[in-house]
Write an enzyme that holds these catalytic residues in place. Structure first.
Site, PDB file in Angstrom:
ATOM      1  NE  ARG A 120     100.697-106.539   6.359  1.00  0.00           N
ATOM      2  CZ  ARG A 120     100.953-107.499   7.231  1.00  0.00           C
ATOM      3  NH1 ARG A 120     100.040-107.848   8.107  1.00  0.00           N
ATOM      4  NH2 ARG A 120     102.142-108.115   7.253  1.00  0.00           N
ATOM      5  CG  HIS A 162      99.513-104.361  13.896  1.00  0.00           C
ATOM      6  ND1 HIS A 162     100.536-104.129  14.778  1.00  0.00           N
ATOM      7  CD2 HIS A 162      99.442-105.706  13.737  1.00  0.00           C
ATOM      8  CE1 HIS A 162     101.077-105.272  15.135  1.00  0.00           C
ATOM      9  NE2 HIS A 162     100.423-106.251  14.524  1.00  0.00           N
TER      10      HIS A 162
END
Length: 285
Positions: free
Chosen positions: A105, A147
């Site tokens: 990630r 995000h």
């Protein structure tokens, strides 16, 4: 419905970042509470590798657990030293092979999609493709997280980024709360982004006004604010609908708890999530 399509549940080792606990204890906690896997924070992965690199990391597998992902940060964009990023990516690929995971990630930069110039966007796309090539050569997927403060900070931005990158090894880690925070409907976002979604982050908050508790300077500080962090069932994001939709996806979802008493909270969270999934998988009367 076959269990092979059932959502996998991962424990985030970052939840225990301020707790004195061994990796063996984390594995045992995950096993006892019926997690399927562990998402290993990059900091933890590096320390484990330095301590134990002379032997294969088989402990999670021995406990019936999968390392669903390594969570780390690869710097991309016009303002970075990209050769250093490539070196870091190569180090993460070594860790991924050692931990036997096929996902890493990262974030798509440190500036929001509405802040960057066209040139910086193009640089980021080009760099993600290069990193995608590196990962693909090792059988690893590189997951960009949805995000705030990145080029995947809302539904349309994430869709544009994935469309422009257009790389089979570059996918998404979908954080439902952050898309909701951006003003997007979580399930509508999933429907649009599903072709790229490979993994989920699950967390909740009392209200939109409390979302600042997830900013990095809060999360990583031992004395940072935790006000407003709540369980999946008790927050502003409706996770009942979300779990009912993704419960048969066959993907992994990590319970991303950053608050106090991680052991107590996560044992409750996995219990709630298991009960929700059991309802979904209950045989028809």
């Amino acid at each position: 419905m076959s269990d092979s399509f059932r959502l996998g549940c991962s424990l985030c080792t970052i939840s225990f970042r301020h707790t004195l606990i061994s990796f063996e204890q984390l594995i045992e906690f995950a096993r006892v509470h019926a997690f399927n896997g562990m998402e290993v924070w990059g900091v933890h992965a590096r320390h484990l590798y330095e301590e134990r690199k002379g032997s294969r990391m088989h402990l999670p597998e021995a406990a019936g657990l999968t390392v669903s992902m390594i969570s780390d940060y690869l710097e991309v964009g016009s303002r970075v030293n990209f050769p250093d990023t490539v070196t870091r990516c190569e180090e993460l690929l070594t860790l991924a092979g050692w931990l036997r995971t096929r996902r890493i990630r990262t974030f798509a930069g440190r500036r929001g999609s509405r802040e960057v110039s066209a040139g910086e966007f193009e640089d980021t796309v080009r760099q993600l493709r290069i990193l995608g090539d590196l990962c693909m050569d090792h059988g690893i997927d590189l997951l960009v997280e949805t995000h705030p403060g990145t080029l995947a900070d809302h539904k349309a931005a994430a869709h544009r980024l994935m469309t422009e990158v257009s790389h089979e090894a570059v996918k998404l880690n979908m954080d439902f709360l952050h898309l909701w925070e951006a003003g997007d409907d979580p399930l509508e976002s999933y429907e649009q982004l599903e072709p790229w979604v490979e993994h989920f982050h699950l967390k909740n908050v009392l209200s939109l006004a409390h979302c600042s508790v997830f900013q990095p300077h809060q999360v990583y500080a031992a004395n940072g604010s935790r006000q407003g962090m709540v369980s999946l069932a008790d927050g502003a994001v409706d996770y009942r609908r979300i779990i009912d939709r993704i419960g048969s996806s066959g993907k992994f979802a990590s319970l991303e708890w950053f608050g106090a008493e991680p052991g107590r909270m996560l044992s409750g969270e996995i219990g709630w999530l298991r009960r929700r999934l059991d309802r979904l998988y209950a045989p028809a009367p």
